[in-house]
Scaffold this motif. Structure first.
Motif, PDB file in Angstrom:
ATOM      1  N   GLY A   1       0.969  -1.223  -0.042  1.00 18.76           N
ATOM      2  CA  GLY A   1      -0.056   0.161   0.010  1.00 18.76           C
ATOM      3  C   GLY A   1       0.858   1.201   0.066  1.00 18.76           C
ATOM      4  N   LEU A   2       1.959   1.316   0.978  1.00 19.41           N
ATOM      5  CA  LEU A   2       2.756   2.402   0.864  1.00 19.41           C
ATOM      6  C   LEU A   2       3.470   2.697  -0.267  1.00 19.41           C
ATOM      7  CD1 LEU A   2       4.059   4.769   2.572  1.00 19.41           C
ATOM      8  CD2 LEU A   2       6.050   2.883   3.126  1.00 19.41           C
ATOM      9  N   LEU A   3       3.926   1.644  -0.925  1.00 24.25           N
ATOM     10  CA  LEU A   3       4.679   1.862  -2.448  1.00 24.25           C
ATOM     11  C   LEU A   3       3.866   2.393  -3.383  1.00 24.25           C
ATOM     12  CD1 LEU A   3       6.933  -1.106  -1.930  1.00 24.25           C
ATOM     13  CD2 LEU A   3       7.858   1.315  -1.833  1.00 24.25           C
ATOM     14  N   ARG A   4       2.581   1.541  -3.487  1.00 20.26           N
ATOM     15  CA  ARG A   4       1.419   2.058  -4.415  1.00 20.26           C
ATOM     16  C   ARG A   4       1.384   3.549  -4.355  1.00 20.26           C
ATOM     17  NH1 ARG A   4      -1.728  -0.425  -7.760  1.00 20.26           N
ATOM     18  NH2 ARG A   4      -1.613  -2.450  -6.706  1.00 20.26           N
ATOM     19  N   CYS A   5       1.017   3.947  -3.015  1.00 19.05           N
ATOM     20  CA  CYS A   5       0.843   5.528  -2.901  1.00 19.05           C
ATOM     21  C   CYS A   5       1.980   6.335  -3.286  1.00 19.05           C
ATOM     22  CB  CYS A   5       0.475   5.678  -1.330  1.00 19.05           C
ATOM     23  SG  CYS A   5      -1.249   5.263  -0.862  1.00 19.05           S
ATOM     24  N   MET A   6       3.318   5.912  -3.104  1.00 24.67           N
ATOM     25  CA  MET A   6       4.424   6.571  -3.493  1.00 24.67           C
ATOM     26  C   MET A   6       4.519   6.742  -4.837  1.00 24.67           C
ATOM     27  SD  MET A   6       7.081   5.216  -0.659  1.00 24.67           S
ATOM     28  CE  MET A   6       8.737   6.005  -1.500  1.00 24.67           C
TER      29      MET A   6
END
Length: 138
Positions: free
Chosen positions: A30-35
């Motif tokens: 999730g964090l990487l997708r948002c980034m």
């Protein structure tokens, strides 16, 4: 009411352990997708601004070659992040394209669109920077 607590209150939950540190992309998608999505939005806005500036060179004061270099970099950024999001959708994001091993989460946090682990990236850079064979002196 007496000073005794009920059995339910007497049983205190076990101390919570800290969650394991995420070391692979599989634990923090999730964090990487948002980034990646934020990076693509930023690059897209920057690209649109640069295209406008390229049409009106008086806006930035930069010569057209400089603006064109910025445009190329922004296009490259949009393409990189779009490809990374596609790899995420396909389930291959975070896997080195050269050796097939997981790319460490720290590298993906610093370079979310990374396609290679550091070791394979260095090998590729060495191949790309190897001197070209020279022609014989005759």
């Amino acid at each position: 009411m007496t000073g005794r607590r009920s059995d339910a209150c007497a049983q205190q939950p076990a101390a919570r352990e800290d969650p394991p540190v995420a070391t692979t992309v599989h634990r923090a998608p999730g964090l990487l997708r948002c980034m990646l999505e934020e990076r693509r939005r930023t690059d897209t806005v920057w690209l649109a601004h640069l295209v406008i500036c390229d049409e009106s060179p008086d806006v930035t004061g930069d010569d057209s070659a400089t603006v064109e270099a910025f445009v190329a970099a922004a296009r490259h950024g949009v393409a990189d992040t779009t490809q990374a999001l596609h790899r995420m959708q396909q389930g291959t994001y975070g896997i080195c394209e050269a050796c097939g091993k997981d790319i460490p989460l720290g590298r993906l946090r610093n370079l979310p669109h990374a396609r290679f682990c550091v070791r394979c990236q260095r090998r590729a850079a060495q191949r790309w920077s190897a001197p070209l064979p020279t022609a014989p002196p005759w």
